[in-house]
Write a protein that holds these residues in place. Structure first.
Motif, mmCIF file in Angstrom:
data_model
loop_
_atom_site.group_PDB
_atom_site.id
_atom_site.type_symbol
_atom_site.label_atom_id
_atom_site.label_comp_id
_atom_site.label_asym_id
_atom_site.label_seq_id
_atom_site.Cartn_x
_atom_site.Cartn_y
_atom_site.Cartn_z
ATOM 1 N N SER A 195 37.355 4.560 -5.240
ATOM 2 C CA SER A 195 37.383 4.041 -3.868
ATOM 3 C C SER A 195 36.373 4.815 -3.032
ATOM 4 O O SER A 195 36.108 5.995 -3.288
ATOM 5 N N VAL A 196 35.805 4.117 -2.016
ATOM 6 C CA VAL A 196 34.838 4.753 -1.118
ATOM 7 C C VAL A 196 35.118 4.276 0.297
ATOM 8 O O VAL A 196 35.239 3.057 0.540
ATOM 9 N N LEU A 238 28.971 14.137 -12.025
ATOM 10 C CA LEU A 238 30.136 13.246 -12.017
ATOM 11 C C LEU A 238 30.636 12.992 -13.440
ATOM 12 O O LEU A 238 31.850 12.945 -13.685
ATOM 13 N N GLY A 239 29.704 12.837 -14.385
ATOM 14 C CA GLY A 239 30.108 12.646 -15.775
ATOM 15 C C GLY A 239 30.856 13.850 -16.319
ATOM 16 O O GLY A 239 31.848 13.707 -17.048
ATOM 17 N N SER A 240 30.372 15.049 -15.983
ATOM 18 C CA SER A 240 31.051 16.267 -16.448
ATOM 19 C C SER A 240 32.454 16.355 -15.871
ATOM 20 O O SER A 240 33.406 16.724 -16.579
ATOM 21 N N LEU A 241 32.618 15.996 -14.598
ATOM 22 C CA LEU A 241 33.947 16.054 -13.979
ATOM 23 C C LEU A 241 34.883 15.010 -14.581
ATOM 24 O O LEU A 241 36.076 15.280 -14.803
ATOM 25 N N LEU A 242 34.372 13.817 -14.854
ATOM 26 C CA LEU A 242 35.216 12.790 -15.464
ATOM 27 C C LEU A 242 35.589 13.148 -16.894
ATOM 28 O O LEU A 242 36.727 12.910 -17.329
ATOM 29 N N ASP A 243 34.656 13.729 -17.634
ATOM 30 C CA ASP A 243 34.977 14.178 -19.000
ATOM 31 C C ASP A 243 36.051 15.264 -18.967
ATOM 32 O O ASP A 243 36.980 15.267 -19.774
ATOM 33 N N ASN A 244 35.902 16.197 -18.034
ATOM 34 C CA ASN A 244 36.862 17.285 -17.908
ATOM 35 C C ASN A 244 38.240 16.736 -17.534
ATOM 36 O O ASN A 244 39.269 17.154 -18.091
ATOM 37 N N ILE A 246 32.910 13.745 -2.268
ATOM 38 C CA ILE A 246 33.338 12.996 -3.451
ATOM 39 C C ILE A 246 34.395 13.836 -4.162
ATOM 40 O O ILE A 246 34.148 15.010 -4.477
ATOM 41 N N THR A 247 35.542 13.253 -4.412
ATOM 42 C CA THR A 247 36.627 13.975 -5.090
ATOM 43 C C THR A 247 36.961 13.295 -6.415
ATOM 44 O O THR A 247 36.883 12.072 -6.545
ATOM 45 N N VAL A 248 37.320 14.105 -7.395
ATOM 46 C CA VAL A 248 37.821 13.630 -8.688
ATOM 47 C C VAL A 248 39.200 14.263 -8.867
ATOM 48 O O VAL A 248 39.315 15.477 -9.056
ATOM 49 N N MET A 261 38.441 8.721 -8.575
ATOM 50 C CA MET A 261 37.200 9.203 -7.964
ATOM 51 C C MET A 261 37.060 8.512 -6.616
ATOM 52 O O MET A 261 37.077 7.278 -6.537
ATOM 53 N N ALA A 262 36.939 9.305 -5.554
ATOM 54 C CA ALA A 262 36.906 8.744 -4.203
ATOM 55 C C ALA A 262 35.766 9.363 -3.403
ATOM 56 O O ALA A 262 35.393 10.522 -3.611
ATOM 57 N N GLY A 263 35.229 8.559 -2.473
ATOM 58 C CA GLY A 263 34.190 9.032 -1.578
ATOM 59 C C GLY A 263 34.595 8.829 -0.135
ATOM 60 O O GLY A 263 35.240 7.828 0.204
ATOM 61 N N ARG A 264 34.222 9.773 0.716
ATOM 62 C CA ARG A 264 34.546 9.689 2.141
ATOM 63 C C ARG A 264 33.580 10.565 2.923
ATOM 64 O O ARG A 264 32.923 11.446 2.341
#
Length: 377
Positions: A251-252, A270-276, A302-304, A289-292
């Protein structure tokens, strides 16, 4: 035969004698000026006073009186100049030595730093902002050298530990093949290839970390909408999340500003955070994953967030360190280190927080806005 250029004697003078010599030259120039002015002005002023007083003297008497006055003035001025010159030279010598001392101190500290004594520091001599700035600059250099040396030692120790396992595995496999304990079949070659790949990946990751932390990454920055960054990252990971049974949401907020970034580098983050997050979230869990916009509006956030195993306060503070990873993690322990270094190279921040084990974790990226805004439709 090469001729050596002879260094002028004046160039070999230290700072204190040089300052004293300059002051002496100023004193001599001032004294000479005073004497010339006295010799030129005294006869005219003396004659003026005689005329105003109405004193009539013959030429011989007037000449004698004028010479007497000139001699008296010259003697008095000469004694005064000599006394003043001695006093000024003494004060100049004291001041020159006082000024030279902190310069010598800074030079000696710099030499000690060059020789490896990274604990050397310069004390502020309390002689004004210039010397305070000099002392602060040398001390800042010393602190940076100390931090670099500490990092180098820690990196060397960590690297030795990380290299030990794949190298030992390669050596053991080769020794076993040589002793006919293991056959030289595809499985053996696959083992050697896997360990070689691990070494190559480790070296590549270390190179990226070093370049990023030293701000030497080549960044092709451009204004990029945050929705496009998030959509690209989610699209690249949706299949592996589906296979693992973990839900991936995105969401954004409409007012999220564009960011001035290198899209490829930020996709790495972002890929590293999603993999983690995927590794730490069991099947049935959710990663969002959200943007504000930031509260001030001059940055994008941007938060994961995952519903996985969570973090302890100690882990949240150490997770971005080199080689920090779980015991069962297949990675090199450099993914999050690289991610933070890339974000900081974009003048942003990357932090982690969690309410505790079993409560999930949240990683927060803050990137400066590019200046223009674009809403998501």
């Amino acid at each position: 035969m090469t001729a050596h250029r002879k260094e002028p004697r004046l160039a070999r003078l230290a700072l204190a004698p040089r300052l004293l010599l300059n002051n002496v030259l100023v004193i001599l120039a001032g004294a000479g000026t005073v004497l010339v002015v006295v010799l030129l002005v005294t006869p005219s002023v003396f004659q003026l006073h005689l005329d105003r007083a109405g004193v009539a003297t013959d030429s011989d008497a007037l000449q004698h009186i004028l010479m007497a006055v000139q001699d008296a003035v010259l003697v008095a001025v000469g004694i005064g100049i000599a006394a003043a010159a001695f006093t000024a030279a003494t004060i100049s010598w004291v001041v020159a030595r006082r000024l030279a001392a902190p310069v010598w101190d800074a030079a000696d500290t710099s030499r000690r730093l060059a020789d490896g004594d990274l604990d050397a520091r310069v004390l502020d001599p309390g002689m004004g902002p210039e010397f305070a700035t000099l002392a602060a600059s040398v001390n800042e250099l010393a602190e940076r050298l100390q931090a670099t040396e500490d990092t180098r030692r820690a990196l060397t120790a960590d690297l030795a530990h990380q290299l030990r396992t794949p190298i030992a595995s390669i050596e053991a496999t080769i020794e076993a093949v040589r002793d006919d304990v293991l056959p030289a079949d595809h499985q053996t070659w696959d083992t050697l290839a896997a360990q070689s790949t691990r070494l190559r990946r480790l070296v590549a990751d270390l190179e990226v970390v070093s370049r990023a932390e030293e701000r030497q990454l080549l960044l092709s920055a451009e204004p990029v909408p945050v929705p496009s960054l998030i959509d690209a990252a989610v699209g690249a990971h949706s299949e592996c999340y589906r296979s693992a049974g973990v839900r991936l949401d995105a969401s954004v907020a409409d007012s999220t500003p564009r960011v001035l970034v290198d899209p490829e580098r930020i996709q790495e983050v972002l890929g590293s955070l999603l993999d983690n997050a995927l590794r730490c979230t069991p099947a049935g869990g959710t990663v969002t994953m959200a943007g504000r916009p930031s509260p001030s509006g001059d940055a994008a956030v941007i938060t994961v967030t995952d519903t996985g195993i969570g973090l302890t306060p100690a882990e949240a503070g150490q997770i971005f360190r080199r080689f920090a990873k779980a015991a069962d993690s297949p990675g090199s322990g450099l993914g999050l280190t690289i991610a933070r270094a890339i974000v900081e190279a974009h003048h942003g921040t990357l932090t982690a927080d969690s309410a505790g084990p079993g409560t999930g974790a949240r990683f927060t990226i803050t990137l400066p806005a590019s200046g223009s805004r674009r809403t998501r439709h």
